[in-house]
Design a protein around this motif. Structure first.
Motif, PDB file in Angstrom:
ATOM      1  N   THR A 132       4.883  22.319  -4.597  1.00  0.00           N
ATOM      2  CA  THR A 132       4.091  21.813  -5.784  1.00  0.00           C
ATOM      3  C   THR A 132       4.258  20.526  -6.016  1.00  0.00           C
ATOM      4  OG1 THR A 132       5.051  23.228  -7.488  1.00  0.00           O
ATOM      5  CG2 THR A 132       2.558  24.292  -6.447  1.00  0.00           C
ATOM      6  N   TYR A 133       3.597  19.710  -6.704  1.00  0.00           N
ATOM      7  CA  TYR A 133       4.103  18.593  -7.053  1.00  0.00           C
ATOM      8  C   TYR A 133       4.075  17.901  -8.331  1.00  0.00           C
ATOM      9  CZ  TYR A 133       3.572  17.455  -2.170  1.00  0.00           C
ATOM     10  OH  TYR A 133       4.383  17.171  -1.006  1.00  0.00           O
ATOM     11  N   GLY A 134       4.759  17.508  -9.327  1.00  0.00           N
ATOM     12  CA  GLY A 134       4.946  16.928 -10.726  1.00  0.00           C
ATOM     13  C   GLY A 134       5.970  15.874 -10.889  1.00  0.00           C
ATOM     14  N   ILE A 135       5.812  15.618 -11.897  1.00  0.00           N
ATOM     15  CA  ILE A 135       7.212  14.433 -12.602  1.00  0.00           C
ATOM     16  C   ILE A 135       8.053  14.795 -13.346  1.00  0.00           C
ATOM     17  CG2 ILE A 135       7.038  11.475 -13.446  1.00  0.00           C
ATOM     18  CD1 ILE A 135       4.647  11.291 -11.683  1.00  0.00           C
ATOM     19  N   LEU A 136       8.845  14.084 -13.042  1.00  0.00           N
ATOM     20  CA  LEU A 136      10.408  14.441 -14.892  1.00  0.00           C
ATOM     21  C   LEU A 136      10.803  13.269 -14.881  1.00  0.00           C
ATOM     22  CD1 LEU A 136      12.600  16.742 -12.028  1.00  0.00           C
ATOM     23  CD2 LEU A 136      11.288  17.167 -13.714  1.00  0.00           C
ATOM     24  N   GLY A 137      11.245  13.306 -16.812  1.00  0.00           N
ATOM     25  CA  GLY A 137      11.598  12.312 -16.847  1.00  0.00           C
ATOM     26  C   GLY A 137      13.449  12.024 -16.705  1.00  0.00           C
ATOM     27  N   ILE A 138      14.044  11.781 -17.551  1.00  0.00           N
ATOM     28  CA  ILE A 138      15.176  10.890 -17.595  1.00  0.00           C
ATOM     29  C   ILE A 138      16.512  11.993 -17.501  1.00  0.00           C
ATOM     30  CG2 ILE A 138      15.899  10.079 -19.578  1.00  0.00           C
ATOM     31  CD1 ILE A 138      16.503   8.415 -16.067  1.00  0.00           C
ATOM     32  N   ASN A 139      16.048  13.042 -18.613  1.00  0.00           N
ATOM     33  CA  ASN A 139      16.707  13.775 -18.775  1.00  0.00           C
ATOM     34  C   ASN A 139      16.255  15.473 -18.059  1.00  0.00           C
ATOM     35  OD1 ASN A 139      17.967  12.354 -20.570  1.00  0.00           O
ATOM     36  ND2 ASN A 139      16.636  12.767 -22.251  1.00  0.00           N
ATOM     37  N   GLY A 140      15.025  15.278 -17.481  1.00  0.00           N
ATOM     38  CA  GLY A 140      15.018  16.575 -16.325  1.00  0.00           C
ATOM     39  C   GLY A 140      14.021  17.111 -17.115  1.00  0.00           C
ATOM     40  N   GLU A 141      13.296  16.912 -18.243  1.00  0.00           N
ATOM     41  CA  GLU A 141      12.100  17.449 -19.060  1.00  0.00           C
ATOM     42  C   GLU A 141      10.785  16.964 -17.217  1.00  0.00           C
ATOM     43  OE1 GLU A 141      12.094  13.235 -20.354  1.00  0.00           O
ATOM     44  OE2 GLU A 141      13.412  14.453 -19.391  1.00  0.00           O
ATOM     45  N   VAL A 142       9.920  18.057 -17.438  1.00  0.00           N
ATOM     46  CA  VAL A 142       8.283  17.863 -16.684  1.00  0.00           C
ATOM     47  C   VAL A 142       7.840  17.072 -17.712  1.00  0.00           C
ATOM     48  CG1 VAL A 142       7.257  19.510 -15.576  1.00  0.00           C
ATOM     49  CG2 VAL A 142       9.267  19.903 -15.762  1.00  0.00           C
ATOM     50  N   THR A 143       7.381  16.125 -17.168  1.00  0.00           N
ATOM     51  CA  THR A 143       6.603  15.425 -18.064  1.00  0.00           C
ATOM     52  C   THR A 143       5.026  15.549 -17.552  1.00  0.00           C
ATOM     53  OG1 THR A 143       6.610  13.662 -16.704  1.00  0.00           O
ATOM     54  CG2 THR A 143       8.249  14.058 -19.025  1.00  0.00           C
ATOM     55  N   ILE A 144       4.678  15.542 -16.027  1.00  0.00           N
ATOM     56  CA  ILE A 144       3.761  16.023 -15.295  1.00  0.00           C
ATOM     57  C   ILE A 144       3.736  17.005 -14.368  1.00  0.00           C
ATOM     58  CG2 ILE A 144       2.134  14.919 -13.431  1.00  0.00           C
ATOM     59  CD1 ILE A 144       2.223  13.186 -16.517  1.00  0.00           C
ATOM     60  N   PRO A 145       2.695  17.793 -15.267  1.00  0.00           N
ATOM     61  CA  PRO A 145       3.204  19.419 -14.254  1.00  0.00           C
ATOM     62  C   PRO A 145       3.410  19.864 -13.023  1.00  0.00           C
ATOM     63  CG  PRO A 145       1.765  20.323 -16.561  1.00  0.00           C
ATOM     64  CD  PRO A 145       2.084  18.000 -16.176  1.00  0.00           C
ATOM     65  N   PHE A 146       3.513  20.373 -12.608  1.00  0.00           N
ATOM     66  CA  PHE A 146       3.980  21.664 -11.487  1.00  0.00           C
ATOM     67  C   PHE A 146       2.321  22.030 -10.286  1.00  0.00           C
ATOM     68  CE2 PHE A 146       8.183  19.550 -11.809  1.00  0.00           C
ATOM     69  CZ  PHE A 146       8.720  18.810 -10.654  1.00  0.00           C
ATOM     70  N   ASN A 147       1.107  21.215 -11.528  1.00  0.00           N
ATOM     71  CA  ASN A 147      -0.112  21.638 -10.988  1.00  0.00           C
ATOM     72  C   ASN A 147      -0.800  20.984  -9.102  1.00  0.00           C
ATOM     73  OD1 ASN A 147      -0.187  22.966 -13.093  1.00  0.00           O
ATOM     74  ND2 ASN A 147      -0.156  21.422 -14.529  1.00  0.00           N
ATOM     75  N   TYR A 148       0.097  20.009  -8.635  1.00  0.00           N
ATOM     76  CA  TYR A 148      -1.070  19.138  -7.631  1.00  0.00           C
ATOM     77  C   TYR A 148       0.365  20.331  -6.494  1.00  0.00           C
ATOM     78  CZ  TYR A 148      -2.148  17.045 -11.503  1.00  0.00           C
ATOM     79  OH  TYR A 148      -2.231  15.941 -12.715  1.00  0.00           O
ATOM     80  N   THR A 149      -0.480  20.126  -5.672  1.00  0.00           N
ATOM     81  CA  THR A 149      -0.311  20.377  -4.009  1.00  0.00           C
ATOM     82  C   THR A 149      -0.342  19.724  -2.845  1.00  0.00           C
ATOM     83  OG1 THR A 149      -2.813  21.232  -3.588  1.00  0.00           O
ATOM     84  CG2 THR A 149      -1.156  23.056  -4.650  1.00  0.00           C
ATOM     85  N   SER A 150      -0.172  18.477  -2.962  1.00  0.00           N
ATOM     86  CA  SER A 150      -0.473  17.303  -2.921  1.00  0.00           C
ATOM     87  C   SER A 150       0.494  15.998  -3.319  1.00  0.00           C
ATOM     88  CB  SER A 150      -1.815  16.765  -1.887  1.00  0.00           C
ATOM     89  OG  SER A 150      -3.081  17.838  -1.279  1.00  0.00           O
ATOM     90  N   PRO A 151       1.154  15.493  -2.417  1.00  0.00           N
ATOM     91  CA  PRO A 151       2.059  14.465  -3.527  1.00  0.00           C
ATOM     92  C   PRO A 151       1.118  13.452  -4.282  1.00  0.00           C
ATOM     93  CG  PRO A 151       1.989  14.300  -1.007  1.00  0.00           C
ATOM     94  CD  PRO A 151       0.859  15.213  -1.305  1.00  0.00           C
ATOM     95  N   ILE A 152       1.639  13.430  -5.714  1.00  0.00           N
ATOM     96  CA  ILE A 152       1.470  12.117  -6.364  1.00  0.00           C
ATOM     97  C   ILE A 152       1.819  10.486  -6.197  1.00  0.00           C
ATOM     98  CG2 ILE A 152       0.778  14.258  -8.038  1.00  0.00           C
ATOM     99  CD1 ILE A 152       2.977  13.572  -9.675  1.00  0.00           C
ATOM    100  N   TYR A 153       1.651   9.440  -6.579  1.00  0.00           N
ATOM    101  CA  TYR A 153       2.414   8.710  -6.614  1.00  0.00           C
ATOM    102  C   TYR A 153       1.940   8.066  -7.981  1.00  0.00           C
ATOM    103  CZ  TYR A 153       1.320  10.021  -1.838  1.00  0.00           C
ATOM    104  OH  TYR A 153       1.447  10.053  -0.707  1.00  0.00           O
ATOM    105  N   TYR A 154       2.867   7.288  -8.436  1.00  0.00           N
ATOM    106  CA  TYR A 154       3.205   5.931  -9.887  1.00  0.00           C
ATOM    107  C   TYR A 154       3.074   4.916  -9.649  1.00  0.00           C
ATOM    108  CZ  TYR A 154       4.497   4.113 -13.974  1.00  0.00           C
ATOM    109  OH  TYR A 154       4.283   3.208 -15.370  1.00  0.00           O
ATOM    110  N   GLN A 155       1.901   4.222  -9.568  1.00  0.00           N
ATOM    111  CA  GLN A 155       2.279   2.993  -9.276  1.00  0.00           C
ATOM    112  C   GLN A 155       2.378   1.844 -10.186  1.00  0.00           C
ATOM    113  OE1 GLN A 155      -2.206   2.156  -8.605  1.00  0.00           O
ATOM    114  NE2 GLN A 155      -2.943   2.993  -7.148  1.00  0.00           N
ATOM    115  N   GLU A 156       3.959   1.228 -10.105  1.00  0.00           N
ATOM    116  CA  GLU A 156       4.575   1.044 -10.540  1.00  0.00           C
ATOM    117  C   GLU A 156       4.391  -0.755 -11.292  1.00  0.00           C
ATOM    118  OE1 GLU A 156       8.652   0.474  -9.067  1.00  0.00           O
ATOM    119  OE2 GLU A 156       7.878   2.706  -7.739  1.00  0.00           O
TER     120      GLU A 156
END
Length: 735
Positions: free
Chosen positions: A281-305
């Motif tokens: 599952t896919y998610g996003i972590l903060g700089i200290n390792g905290e989960v900021t976007i939960p791992f609820n996605y079964t396909s890749p997620i992308y941040y449009q920088e």
């Protein structure tokens, strides 16, 4: 040690009485007398001597003298280059620099015995004895010659010594104190400027990091250790058994080694630091390792920088469908769309709901603002602070050939003008627009804020964005107006063309910004903005060049300066610019004449190379009439594809076979092909003038396509069909 400190202190105290500077042990200049010397000579000193290697820092500095780098030793002697200085000061030796005879064996650098540098503080550097190496520091032997190699390592101007014994590496400080026992297969500086993470090491084929005091801050148990940088954070990515984790620059583990994928997001928001995959599952972590976007996605997620939204996907047939959320994880659109893009600086989303469907506009709350109407979108201009974040986008409604253009504000979600225009062409900070007005096709100018500078009232418009004016046509006559509508040149000319910001042989000519070609009695001349005639209207054609203007009569030509002075000719031939400042013409017998603007002239031909004096330069020459086999570069009417430009583009698009290797590597670009069109229309002699970078297959494909073309309509000169060159770009695009 106390004696060493006393020596340094006394040296600094007496520095005011010497013309020699006293650097500290790390190469910093601490003597005001030397600094005053540099200032008196108007030099610029390179701070901390970072351009000089290791121990040589204590002997010389690199300074900037009249925009040239030179070296200055502690005696104030100047050296033009590093080698000259090295030979004079003794840390480069003649045997290293001399050329080796091809018949001799080249000396292995390892066989050259290292010799310590002699400074004001004594000998410093590596030395050899009985095949082993040791280290001098200010005349003291801090490492006995018992090592296979000794190497200087610098960190933040601190000196460390890497030692090798029995094929293993350790590290000492500059006084010879052992910090890490030789036990590592590899030891090298990290790229992180911290005491805790100083050296990357390898032990039993595993990697780790040790500190400056030799402590293993990251134990050597990982398959890979890699530094990652993003201001203000510097991190270390580790991999073990296919799983990844993160340590900070203090050696603290902030993300455990449990993620199947861990990719850095190059963004300054601490909440959005890593794209991660865990348990499929896919998610996003903060700089200290905290989960900021939960791992609820079964396909890749992308941040449009470059925009600021997060896209998530779900499988659909043989591809994916996309949804969107904001940086807090709030869902904007479900994963039901083919393509989602947030325009730069925009408060909306451009959404393609299905493949090959036009784009619709949605708000950042997920509300549909417009129906799917727009075939394309393109950013235009800057924001109000002149930063490259556009406020407006050019939208095209309808198909690519007949669609209408409008200008949309992606911040306020309002129209500067709706999609009513047939033409929208960017020119610097301005937009040229056009549409049918009554029975005429008219043009106008819009700026980056959507303001109409020149109304759509003119049947001809040539923009000069450098001078902020335009050549326009009114009542079948041409004149020049500025963006306020003020008339700069009255409407009295049958034809007027600005040279203001037109590329001249690929270069802009700022001094031509207010010069214009004009037509009078079907002849061409040159005037300035004050309507002063620079070149009288006596020429069939005037062609601007980087160094002059080519003037063409019916049967001869010459070169003029931009002040109207005759430079070359006239000659009974067509003059062609060869390189900047050099012109060439030829006759049917193969005799080629080269002339530069300094009066030098060369005639070449079969078995003939002859220099001609400057006095003969301006004598009229009567060359034999060109035969039908001459290939012309300049003609009255260019050769063209018989069925027109649109049909040519369609022909190329239909026959183009994109090289598979280029497609896989994502290679795109244009290939420029030059070929000859004969007087009867046959195309031949295809050659690549400028190819697609790193793709010879694309160049070959471009030539293959063009060889399939039917006969063209030939070029014409003086009312006759002639052989002529034609340059044609073939575009390779994956869009």
């Amino acid at each position: 040690m106390n004696q060493l400190l006393l020596f340094i202190t006394l040296s600094l105290c007496f520095s005011g009485f010497s013309q020699k500077y006293k650097p500290d042990v790390f190469g910093h200049v601490s003597d005001p007398t030397f600094l005053q010397l540099v200032k008196t000579r108007n030099y610029q000193l390179v701070g901390a001597f970072d351009t000089l290697p290791d121990a040589q820092k204590t002997m010389a500095a690199q300074v900037l003298k009249n925009d040239n780098w030179i070296y200055l030793d502690w005696n104030g002697t100047e050296y033009s280059d590093y080698n000259t200085m090295g030979l004079a000061l003794g840390f480069i030796h003649e045997e290293v620099m001399m050329e080796v005879d091809p018949g001799e064996r080249v000396k292995d650098p390892m066989e050259i015995q290292p010799i310590p540098v002699v400074t004001k503080f004594g000998k410093t550097g590596v030395f050899s004895e009985n095949g082993k190496q040791g280290y001098y520091y200010h005349d003291q032997v801090v490492l006995k010659p018992e090592y296979e190699s000794v190497t200087e390592l610098y960190q933040d101007n601190l000196l460390f010594l890497r030692i090798q014994k029995n094929g293993l590496y350790g590290v000492c400080d500059y006084q010879g104190k052992e910090l890490a026992t030789p036990r590592y297969q590899q030891l090298e500086n990290t790229m992180l400027p911290t005491a805790a993470c100083a050296f990357k090491v390898k032990l039993n084929q595993k990697q780790g990091v040790i500190s400056r005091n030799g402590k293993e801050t990251i134990p050597p148990i990982y398959d890979q250790v890699r530094e990652e940088f993003q201001a203000p954070y510097s991190l270390i990515l580790v991999t073990k058994n296919g799983l990844s984790g993160i340590f900070n620059s203090s050696g603290k583990e902030i993300i455990p080694c449990e993620y199947e994928e861990l990719n850095r997001i190059w963004h300054r928001t601490p909440r959005l630091a890593f794209q991660a995959k865990r348990n499929n599952t896919y998610g996003i972590l903060g700089i200290n390792g905290e989960v900021t976007i939960p791992f609820n996605y079964t396909s890749p997620i992308y941040y449009q920088e470059d925009t600021g939204i997060i896209l998530f996907t779900k499988p659909w047939r043989d591809t994916f469908k996309s949804g969107a959320m904001d940086t807090l994880g709030n869902r904007i659109l479900d994963a039901e769309y083919y393509e989602i893009t947030q325009p730069e600086g925009g408060n909306c989303l451009f959404v393609r709901e299905a493949i090959n469907q036009p784009v619709a506009i949605y708000s950042l709350k997920g509300k549909k603002i417009t129906e799917p109407l727009y075939n394309s979108y393109e950013k235009f201009g800057y924001n109000r602070f002149k930063i490259m974040i556009p406020t407006y986008y050019i939208l095209q409604q309808g198909d690519a050939r007949t669609g209408k253009y409008g200008l949309f504000n992606v911040r306020t979600l309002t129209w500067a003008f709706p999609c009513d225009y047939d033409l929208a062409v960017k020119g610097g900070e301005y937009l040229k627009i056009g549409k049918q007005v009554g029975g005429d096709y008219c043009y106008g100018i819009v700026d980056t804020t959507g303001n109409m500078l020149i109304p759509v009232n003119y049947t001809y418009l040539q923009l000069n964005d450098v001078e902020r004016n335009a050549v326009v046509q009114k009542n079948a006559l041409y004149g020049v107006i500025d963006f306020s509508g003020k008339e700069l040149i009255p409407f009295t000319y049958k034809k007027l063309v600005s040279l203001g910001n037109a590329p001249v042989d690929g270069h802009l000519r700022p001094f031509l910004k207010a010069h214009y070609l004009f037509n009078e009695n079907d002849k061409i001349g040159l005037i300035n903005e004050q309507q002063k005639i620079i070149i009288p209207a006596t020429y069939r054609k005037l062609i601007p060049d980087r160094t002059g203007v080519l003037g063409l009569y019916n049967d001869s030509s010459l070169v003029l300066s931009y002040s109207g002075k005759k430079l070359i000719g006239p000659v009974a031939a067509i003059i062609i610019p060869e390189v900047p400042g050099v012109y060439v013409w030829s006759d049917e017998n193969g005799v080629i004449t080269h002339v530069d603007l300094y009066g030098n002239k060369t005639i070449e031909g079969p078995g003939l190379i002859q220099e001609v004096s400057k006095s003969e330069l301006n004598k009229p020459e009567l060359l034999p009439e060109k035969s039908d086999q001459t290939i012309h570069q300049i003609v009255d009417e260019n050769a063209r594809f018989t069925e027109g430009d649109a049909a040519l583009k369609q022909f190329i698009a239909t026959n183009l076979k994109y090289p598979e290797n280029a497609k896989e590597l994502g290679i795109q670009g244009k290939c420029y092909i030059r070929f000859v069109v004969s007087e009867t229309g046959q195309c031949s002699d295809f050659e690549v003038v400028r190819g697609v970078p790193d793709c010879k297959e694309c160049d070959k494909e471009a030539i293959r396509i063009l060889k399939l073309m039917p006969d063209w309509k030939p070029g014409r000169l003086n009312g006759k069909n002639v052989r002529s060159y034609y340059n044609l770009p073939v575009k390779f695009s994956l869009d």
